[in-house]
Design an enzyme around this catalytic site. Sequence first.
Site, PDB file in Angstrom:
ATOM      1  N   ASP A 152      13.684  35.850  34.451  1.00 46.23           N
ATOM      2  CA  ASP A 152      12.677  35.568  33.444  1.00 46.23           C
ATOM      3  C   ASP A 152      11.675  34.562  34.035  1.00 46.23           C
ATOM      4  OD1 ASP A 152      12.030  35.767  30.345  1.00 46.23           O
ATOM      5  OD2 ASP A 152      12.152  33.617  30.757  1.00 46.23           O
ATOM      6  N   HIS A 199      17.215  42.444  28.282  1.00 51.77           N
ATOM      7  CA  HIS A 199      16.548  41.366  29.015  1.00 51.77           C
ATOM      8  C   HIS A 199      17.512  40.370  29.652  1.00 51.77           C
ATOM      9  CE1 HIS A 199      13.399  38.546  30.063  1.00 51.77           C
ATOM     10  NE2 HIS A 199      14.055  37.580  29.453  1.00 51.77           N
TER      11      HIS A 199
END
Length: 320
Positions: free
Chosen positions: A114, A296
């Site tokens: 991320d 994610h």
Amino acid sequence: MTSQTSPLTATPFPEPTLIPVNGIELEVFEAGRHNAGRPIVLCHGWPEHAFSWRHQVPALVAAGYHVIVPNQRGYGRSSRPTEVTDYDIAHLSGDLVALLDHYGYDDATFVGHDWGAMVVWGLTLLHPDRVHQLVNLSLPYQERGEMPWVQLMELVLGGDFYFVHFTQQPGVADAVFDENPARFLRNLFRKNEPPAEPAPGMALINLARAETPRGEPVMSDDELAVLVSAFESSGFTGGINWYRNLDRNWHLLADVDPIIRQPALMIYGDRDPVMRSENLADFVPNVDVVTLDCGHWIQEELPEETNQAILGWLAQRDAR
């Protein structure tokens, strides 16, 4: 922070040490010092914590690596400067360079997820001699383009897109997330629930206020409690300030060679809402790509598969 145990490994997460670097202090979790000479630095994303790498640390130590996991500036017990510009890519990458200097390493393998991936890409551009090789999860290399990133997002996605919202309405999202960190993090860390979906900034704010979470949780209640405790103490502003420097970072990278020549592994989740790069190999010519069946939170949702992908790639690199 007390020692926490990963259910996957039954191995306690290392105790932290505060290390002075680059004019601040970083809270650093370290394991495998007996593997000195093979450093690997794991860089978390938003809104995460060094603990997000709990499943990877013991596997990397067993594979012969000296594992260094900082809470980056703004997170955990690491320093939280008050100036927004103290969270730009020059400062964030400078922290990692200084961390290598602290341990006496010329370079290291860097792993990012991320926003941590964004930092690792930026570190490699600004300090290429300090990065031996890199592994990034979720966020691919971001082409600089002709227009600053947030300005472009506003043009394409509108003023309520959460990157733009964070930048143009300072303090608004921070206050909402700070109201109830437990609820926000409980709602966010779900399988296949996008933390970075192309939707208005209010989507994350609404998520922070939702009473009933959707989807299966990524972590146990005890694991989530580690993050909740950290953000109850630190607040969310430091991490959000990383977003508020995106256009500043665009300017800082203006005269930097945009090609990353180090060997790289890019790991995608096939249900991750973060967009893949269509021209990754143009900017990272020595990249290998792996896709896992997850959303994610890749290394937390599929820890064993993530470990296999990383360790398999590292072993191949060592064999060359």
